[in-house]
Scaffold this motif. Sequence first.
Motif, PDB file in Angstrom:
ATOM      1  N   GLU A  33     -10.479  11.258  -3.403  1.00 23.91           N
ATOM      2  CA  GLU A  33     -11.343  10.079  -3.272  1.00 23.91           C
ATOM      3  C   GLU A  33     -11.960   9.690  -4.614  1.00 23.91           C
ATOM      4  OE1 GLU A  33     -12.678  10.485   1.410  1.00 23.91           O
ATOM      5  OE2 GLU A  33     -13.953  11.345  -0.145  1.00 23.91           O
ATOM      6  N   VAL A  79       0.863  -1.185   0.000  1.00 24.71           N
ATOM      7  CA  VAL A  79       0.000   0.000   0.000  1.00 24.71           C
ATOM      8  C   VAL A  79       0.897   1.233   0.000  1.00 24.71           C
ATOM      9  CG1 VAL A  79      -1.683   1.332   1.326  1.00 24.71           C
ATOM     10  CG2 VAL A  79      -1.863  -1.162   1.230  1.00 24.71           C
ATOM     11  N   TRP A 115      -3.043   5.559  -0.024  1.00 28.04           N
ATOM     12  CA  TRP A 115      -3.665   6.223   1.106  1.00 28.04           C
ATOM     13  C   TRP A 115      -2.932   7.529   1.349  1.00 28.04           C
ATOM     14  CZ3 TRP A 115      -3.493   1.581   5.104  1.00 28.04           C
ATOM     15  CH2 TRP A 115      -4.302   0.542   4.623  1.00 28.04           C
ATOM     16  N   VAL A 156       1.560   5.082   0.792  1.00 28.78           N
ATOM     17  CA  VAL A 156       1.054   6.066   1.742  1.00 28.78           C
ATOM     18  C   VAL A 156       1.796   7.386   1.557  1.00 28.78           C
ATOM     19  CG1 VAL A 156       0.671   6.605   4.179  1.00 28.78           C
ATOM     20  CG2 VAL A 156       0.543   4.229   3.396  1.00 28.78           C
ATOM     21  N   VAL A 180      -8.247   7.318  -4.293  1.00 28.57           N
ATOM     22  CA  VAL A 180      -7.350   7.432  -3.148  1.00 28.57           C
ATOM     23  C   VAL A 180      -8.150   7.392  -1.859  1.00 28.57           C
ATOM     24  CG1 VAL A 180      -5.694   8.939  -1.964  1.00 28.57           C
ATOM     25  CG2 VAL A 180      -5.664   8.764  -4.465  1.00 28.57           C
ATOM     26  N   ARG A 181      -7.630   6.717  -0.864  1.00 30.27           N
ATOM     27  CA  ARG A 181      -8.269   6.693   0.444  1.00 30.27           C
ATOM     28  C   ARG A 181      -7.609   7.749   1.328  1.00 30.27           C
ATOM     29  NH1 ARG A 181      -8.778   1.568   4.600  1.00 30.27           N
ATOM     30  NH2 ARG A 181     -10.189   2.588   6.071  1.00 30.27           N
ATOM     31  N   VAL A 182      -8.380   8.612   1.938  1.00 35.52           N
ATOM     32  CA  VAL A 182      -7.863   9.683   2.789  1.00 35.52           C
ATOM     33  C   VAL A 182      -8.085   9.312   4.250  1.00 35.52           C
ATOM     34  CG1 VAL A 182      -8.000  12.129   3.397  1.00 35.52           C
ATOM     35  CG2 VAL A 182      -8.306  11.411   1.009  1.00 35.52           C
ATOM     36  N   LEU A 183      -7.003   9.275   5.008  1.00 37.07           N
ATOM     37  CA  LEU A 183      -7.046   8.945   6.432  1.00 37.07           C
ATOM     38  C   LEU A 183      -6.786  10.202   7.247  1.00 37.07           C
ATOM     39  CD1 LEU A 183      -4.932   5.645   6.519  1.00 37.07           C
ATOM     40  CD2 LEU A 183      -7.402   5.884   6.216  1.00 37.07           C
ATOM     41  N   LEU A 229      -2.468   3.652  10.720  1.00 33.77           N
ATOM     42  CA  LEU A 229      -2.038   2.592   9.814  1.00 33.77           C
ATOM     43  C   LEU A 229      -2.131   1.225  10.484  1.00 33.77           C
ATOM     44  CD1 LEU A 229       1.081   4.242   8.120  1.00 33.77           C
ATOM     45  CD2 LEU A 229      -1.252   4.059   7.223  1.00 33.77           C
ATOM     46  N   PRO A 266      -3.322   0.218  -4.114  1.00 37.31           N
ATOM     47  CA  PRO A 266      -3.915   1.191  -3.192  1.00 37.31           C
ATOM     48  C   PRO A 266      -2.991   2.349  -2.822  1.00 37.31           C
ATOM     49  CG  PRO A 266      -4.393  -1.042  -2.489  1.00 37.31           C
ATOM     50  CD  PRO A 266      -3.411  -1.158  -3.606  1.00 37.31           C
ATOM     51  N   VAL A 279      -2.472  10.417   4.240  1.00 34.85           N
ATOM     52  CA  VAL A 279      -2.686  10.746   5.646  1.00 34.85           C
ATOM     53  C   VAL A 279      -2.576  12.251   5.794  1.00 34.85           C
ATOM     54  CG1 VAL A 279      -1.891  10.408   8.013  1.00 34.85           C
ATOM     55  CG2 VAL A 279      -1.716   8.536   6.358  1.00 34.85           C
ATOM     56  N   GLU A 331      -5.417  -0.246  10.414  1.00 35.34           N
ATOM     57  CA  GLU A 331      -5.797  -0.794   9.102  1.00 35.34           C
ATOM     58  C   GLU A 331      -5.090  -2.109   8.814  1.00 35.34           C
ATOM     59  OE1 GLU A 331      -8.133   0.398   7.211  1.00 35.34           O
ATOM     60  OE2 GLU A 331      -8.518   2.122   8.518  1.00 35.34           O
TER      61      GLU A 331
END
Length: 317
Positions: A211, A169, A195, A171, A215-218, A235, A193, A197, A238
Motif C-alpha cells: 500500500e 488496471v 491491485w 491485477v 498498490v491497492r490490496v483487495l 473485481l 493502477p 488480490v 469495483e
Amino acid sequence: MPRSRRFRARAQKARGATLYVTLEPCAHHGKTPPCAEAAVAAGVRRVVIGIEDPDRRVAGQGIALLRDASIRVDAGLFADEARWVTLGHILRVTERRPFVQLKMALRTDGTVPRGRQGQALFVTGAEARAQSHMLRAEADAILIGGATARDDDPELTCRLPGLGSRSPVRVVLSRSLDLAPDLKLMRTARDVPVWVVTGGDADAGRVRALEEAGVRVLRPAGGERPAMKDALASLAGEGVTRLLVEGGAGVWRAFAAERLVDEVVLFQAGVAERGLRDTTALAGAHAPGLDLARVTTRRAGPDLITVFRTATADRST
C-alpha cells in the motif's frame, strides 16, 4: 461554451432522428443522468435497441420511459450480437463477475514459455504482440499470478502508439504477497493502477508495504483462500466488466476448473506456414474442462491467433 448550451446544440441536431443502441437506455440516476431522458430531451423520433438491460434498475423501464414520450421503440435487432458485445455488463449484474477472456501464448511445440529471473520470454512475433496489446487496450483489467509477476517481471501496459492511456488496471493474484519492490508493477503502481488480490490471512507487514508503494490490496469474501469466483466478484464490485487473464498456466487451469472463462485467445508461435493443428485440443490441454468452440483463426506474421468461445459464454448470451 457552457455544458448545458453544448448539449442543447447537439440535441437540436438529433431532433427527429433515429437512435441505434446495443443496450436499452438506462432510466436511473447514477454517475450520469438517465440516458432515456436524454433521448427524450433530444427529440429523437425512434430508438432501435439490441437487447433490454438486465440490470434491475432498468429492466424495461428505459423502454417504457421512451414509449411514454411517444417515441417509437424497436427492440431485439441483432440481439445475439448485442448480447455478446455487452456480455461483460450482463455478467456483472447477473452473476457478479466480469467477462473473462483468457489469453494463451504457446511455443511452436505447444508448450508454455516461462521467463527466468525477471526476464520475460517472447515467442511470438511483432504482429502477434501488437494484437496482444490491443486485447489489453480493450480490457478494464488484466490479471496474472504472483509467479508470473516474479518470473517475467511484466509491465502489463498497452504500448501501442496512441493507446498508452488505455492501459488496463493490473491485477495480481498472490496469497503470499511475495512481490519485490523493484518489480516493474510495483515501481509503476502510481502511474497505472495495480491491485493485488489476496486471502484473509495475508501478512499485515507485506500488505502495508504494498500500500505504501501505491498498490491497492483487495481481500475478497471467502476466508483465507477465497475461490476464484470470489476474486471475480470483488473485481466486478469495483466496476470491472472485461477481464483479460494472461497467465501463467496455473491461473489458466484455475479459471477453467471453476468454469469462469468466456473466451480463449490462443497465440501459437511460428506455425502459420504449417497450417492448422487441432487447436481446440491444444487449448483444452492447457485449460482442461472447458467446452470450447472455435470462432476464428487468423494469421499474424509467422504466428496464428485462434479465438474460441465457451459453452458458459453461449449460455450467458
